[in-house]
Design a protein around this motif. Structure first.
Motif, mmCIF file in Angstrom:
data_model
loop_
_atom_site.group_PDB
_atom_site.id
_atom_site.type_symbol
_atom_site.label_atom_id
_atom_site.label_comp_id
_atom_site.label_asym_id
_atom_site.label_seq_id
_atom_site.Cartn_x
_atom_site.Cartn_y
_atom_site.Cartn_z
ATOM 1 N N LEU A 372 0.829 -1.199 0.000
ATOM 2 C CA LEU A 372 0.000 0.000 0.000
ATOM 3 C C LEU A 372 0.870 1.258 0.000
ATOM 4 C CD1 LEU A 372 -2.511 -0.958 2.874
ATOM 5 C CD2 LEU A 372 -2.877 -1.256 0.427
ATOM 6 N N VAL A 373 0.315 2.334 -0.548
ATOM 7 C CA VAL A 373 0.887 3.674 -0.394
ATOM 8 C C VAL A 373 -0.126 4.493 0.390
ATOM 9 C CG1 VAL A 373 1.651 5.773 -1.551
ATOM 10 C CG2 VAL A 373 2.220 3.526 -2.522
ATOM 11 N N VAL A 374 0.258 4.935 1.581
ATOM 12 C CA VAL A 374 -0.649 5.655 2.467
ATOM 13 C C VAL A 374 -0.008 6.972 2.883
ATOM 14 C CG1 VAL A 374 -1.878 5.624 4.661
ATOM 15 C CG2 VAL A 374 -1.673 3.514 3.327
ATOM 16 N N PRO A 375 -0.548 8.110 2.454
ATOM 17 C CA PRO A 375 0.009 9.400 2.880
ATOM 18 C C PRO A 375 -0.060 9.556 4.400
ATOM 19 C CG PRO A 375 -1.447 9.686 0.998
ATOM 20 C CD PRO A 375 -1.636 8.271 1.480
ATOM 21 N N THR A 376 1.025 10.046 4.973
ATOM 22 C CA THR A 376 1.034 10.271 6.412
ATOM 23 C C THR A 376 0.484 11.662 6.731
ATOM 24 O OG1 THR A 376 2.382 10.081 8.417
ATOM 25 C CG2 THR A 376 3.375 11.248 6.541
ATOM 26 N N ASP A 377 0.062 11.855 7.969
ATOM 27 C CA ASP A 377 -0.401 13.167 8.427
ATOM 28 C C ASP A 377 -0.136 13.267 9.924
ATOM 29 O OD1 ASP A 377 -1.615 15.585 8.947
ATOM 30 O OD2 ASP A 377 -3.332 15.204 7.641
ATOM 31 N N GLU A 378 1.115 13.530 10.254
ATOM 32 C CA GLU A 378 1.516 13.610 11.656
ATOM 33 C C GLU A 378 0.843 14.776 12.370
ATOM 34 O OE1 GLU A 378 5.943 12.532 12.095
ATOM 35 O OE2 GLU A 378 5.712 12.984 9.965
ATOM 36 N N GLU A 379 0.658 15.880 11.658
ATOM 37 C CA GLU A 379 0.016 17.046 12.281
ATOM 38 C C GLU A 379 -1.415 16.722 12.698
ATOM 39 O OE1 GLU A 379 0.437 19.976 9.248
ATOM 40 O OE2 GLU A 379 2.325 20.761 10.073
ATOM 41 N N LEU A 380 -2.140 15.997 11.857
ATOM 42 C CA LEU A 380 -3.512 15.632 12.204
ATOM 43 C C LEU A 380 -3.533 14.730 13.434
ATOM 44 C CD1 LEU A 380 -6.539 15.529 11.719
ATOM 45 C CD2 LEU A 380 -6.148 13.705 10.035
ATOM 46 N N LEU A 381 -2.621 13.775 13.510
ATOM 47 C CA LEU A 381 -2.587 12.893 14.673
ATOM 48 C C LEU A 381 -2.270 13.685 15.946
ATOM 49 C CD1 LEU A 381 -2.875 10.022 15.673
ATOM 50 C CD2 LEU A 381 -0.421 9.727 15.354
ATOM 51 N N ILE A 382 -1.366 14.645 15.855
ATOM 52 C CA ILE A 382 -1.065 15.493 17.016
ATOM 53 C C ILE A 382 -2.314 16.271 17.433
ATOM 54 C CG2 ILE A 382 0.258 17.503 17.797
ATOM 55 C CD1 ILE A 382 2.571 16.445 16.017
ATOM 56 N N ALA A 383 -3.037 16.803 16.440
ATOM 57 C CA ALA A 383 -4.274 17.535 16.752
ATOM 58 C C ALA A 383 -5.304 16.619 17.398
ATOM 59 C CB ALA A 383 -4.838 18.161 15.480
ATOM 60 N N GLN A 384 -5.440 15.397 16.898
ATOM 61 C CA GLN A 384 -6.420 14.456 17.450
ATOM 62 C C GLN A 384 -6.047 14.033 18.865
ATOM 63 O OE1 GLN A 384 -6.279 11.521 14.301
ATOM 64 N NE2 GLN A 384 -8.016 12.437 13.221
ATOM 65 N N ASP A 385 -4.765 13.772 19.093
ATOM 66 C CA ASP A 385 -4.326 13.419 20.450
ATOM 67 C C ASP A 385 -4.567 14.576 21.417
ATOM 68 O OD1 ASP A 385 -3.523 10.892 19.774
ATOM 69 O OD2 ASP A 385 -1.464 11.123 20.494
ATOM 70 N N THR A 386 -4.295 15.782 20.946
ATOM 71 C CA THR A 386 -4.494 16.959 21.806
ATOM 72 C C THR A 386 -5.963 17.120 22.164
ATOM 73 O OG1 THR A 386 -2.575 18.045 20.806
ATOM 74 C CG2 THR A 386 -4.155 19.459 21.969
ATOM 75 N N ALA A 387 -6.829 17.002 21.164
ATOM 76 C CA ALA A 387 -8.264 17.117 21.420
ATOM 77 C C ALA A 387 -8.732 16.042 22.398
ATOM 78 C CB ALA A 387 -9.032 17.026 20.107
ATOM 79 N N ALA A 388 -8.220 14.826 22.240
ATOM 80 C CA ALA A 388 -8.619 13.737 23.134
ATOM 81 C C ALA A 388 -8.166 14.005 24.573
ATOM 82 C CB ALA A 388 -8.021 12.419 22.632
ATOM 83 N N MET A 389 -6.973 14.568 24.735
ATOM 84 C CA MET A 389 -6.474 14.864 26.078
ATOM 85 C C MET A 389 -7.271 15.973 26.756
ATOM 86 S SD MET A 389 -3.913 12.838 26.777
ATOM 87 C CE MET A 389 -3.299 13.704 28.213
ATOM 88 N N LEU A 390 -7.888 16.849 25.949
ATOM 89 C CA LEU A 390 -8.618 17.985 26.513
ATOM 90 C C LEU A 390 -10.105 17.701 26.688
ATOM 91 C CD1 LEU A 390 -6.960 20.869 24.451
ATOM 92 C CD2 LEU A 390 -6.285 19.946 26.683
ATOM 93 N N ALA A 391 -10.557 16.560 26.178
ATOM 94 C CA ALA A 391 -11.995 16.246 26.223
ATOM 95 C C ALA A 391 -12.445 16.005 27.670
ATOM 96 C CB ALA A 391 -12.268 15.010 25.381
#
Length: 391
Positions: A372-391
């Motif tokens: 497979l070729v799967v584009p990465t998105d580290e910034e999105l994962l950081i944003a998602q982790d941050t949102a989860a920590m603040l929920a």
């Protein structure tokens, strides 16, 4: 809700304002060559692009400028938190963490393990605390995804004192990319409930990881990002005695030799022209011998490490390419996979040429083990982790 994502490097600062649900970016920015006469900043907000020359500007001046620019465009008010990329979390952090005194102390304690990166990460956290004091901050660690490595994979065969007192072990890096890409790959393979994956993050820095059930079982980078694959300017794995051999022969210190292994080796040294694979491939296609050798060494090392990672999994359900080279170079994918036919891997030339864009990310031939070729998105994962920590 939007999250401000900060990646603060030693001479650069990368920023994005991201909706963690829709993945939409309200703004992106990159400041480079900070502290030099060539320092500059590019900010993109929608269709607007702002380019500024900021000679001798440091991180504080650039971040202050960015906060003012974002505030003038109404983007600061909607931000709920700040997520920071932090390179090294040592053994203390096995997951992302909301930043407070204990977390700051833990990041600082890891400075000896990442002397070029963690001080810059701490600087970014401190500056955001000064400029945006009401916003909570979260640290997302490159190393935390690999905290699950079993002892047989993380332990070096070195004296116990080194391991216990000095923290000498395999930590692994690119964890946010490997985690994001492996989760995305799993969603693309509904026919395989718990796929055994090898993810190959290939950019200027390169690493592979062996992942099963979303858990990292082995990876190619080690105590530092110098170990493993051949990279843009890093040598990758080599005989440690080379350091003292070269130091004695040239009158250099060990630190100077290691600095060259990090900054003047890899593709840059092999090709003699560039650390950029695109430039090297163009030269190789014109028959330039050193460029041809650079590509061959890179692909051989990549294939050898991929094959080694299969041991951790006991088999392979999918090989996943990501990163600038992994996502955009069909030639590198073809050469590396061509060495791995004994694992049941074969590419479809047309799918590979199209980067899997018309074949649900799949570039493998029918009947092959999946590639497979799967584009990465580290910034999105950081944003998602941050949102989860603040929920």
């Amino acid at each position: 809700m939007t999250i401000l994502v900060i990646n603060c490097g030693s001479s650069s600062l990368k920023l994005a304002v991201i909706d963690p649900v829709s993945a939409q970016r309200s703004a992106t920015a990159l400041a480079q060559r900070l502290g030099s006469a060539e320092a500059d900043l590019r900010l993109e907000v929608g269709n607007e692009r702002i380019d500024l020359a900021l000679p001798m500007a440091d991180h504080a001046a650039v971040l202050r400028q960015l906060v003012d620019l974002l505030s003038a465009r109404g983007l600061i008010a909607g931000i709920s938190g700040i997520g920071h990329r932090v390179v090294h979390g040592g053994t203390q952090f096995s997951a992302s963490a909301r930043i407070g005194r204990d977390v700051l102390a833990g990041i600082a304690a890891c400075v000896p393990l990442a002397p070029l990166h963690n001080p810059a990460n701490l600087l970014g956290i401190d500056l955001c605390g000064q400029l945006l004091p009401t916003l909570p901050q979260v640290a997302v660690f490159d190393t935390s995804f690999h905290s699950s490595l079993p002892a047989r994979a993380s332990t070096y065969a070195v004296p116990r004192e080194w391991r216990e007192r000095l923290g000498v072990r395999r930590y692994g890096f690119h964890g946010t990319s490997h985690r994001f890409v492996s989760a995305r790959a799993t969603s693309l393979l509904p026919e395989i409930p718990h796929p055994r994956l090898i993810t190959a993050h290939l950019g200027n820095g390169c690493s592979c990881a062996a992942i099963a059930n979303g858990i990292s079982l082995d990876t190619t980078m080690g105590l530092t990002p110098l170990e493993g694959l051949v990279m843009g300017t890093r040598s990758g794995s080599l005989d440690p005695a080379i350091v003292t051999h070269v130091a004695k022969a040239t009158g250099s210190t060990a630190d100077q030799v290691v600095a060259q292994l990090n900054a003047d080796s890899g593709l840059k040294a092999l090709s003699g022209i560039s650390n950029d694979m695109r430039t090297i491939l163009a030269a190789a296609q014109s028959g330039q011998a050193e460029a041809l050798l650079a590509v061959e060494v890179f692909c051989y090392a990549l294939a050898k490490h991929i094959a080694g990672q299969v041991v951790a999994l006991g088999g392979l359900d999918a090989l996943v390419f990501t990163g600038g080279i992994g996502e955009h170079s069909p030639d590198i994918r073809a050469q590396a996979v061509g060495l791995l036919g004994f694992l049941g891997l074969r590419l479809d030339p047309q799918r590979n040429a199209e980067h899997g864009r018309t074949s649900a990310n799949r570039v493998s031939a029918d009947g092959s083990v999946m590639v497979l070729v799967v584009p990465t998105d580290e910034e999105l994962l950081i944003a998602q982790d941050t949102a989860a920590m603040l929920a």
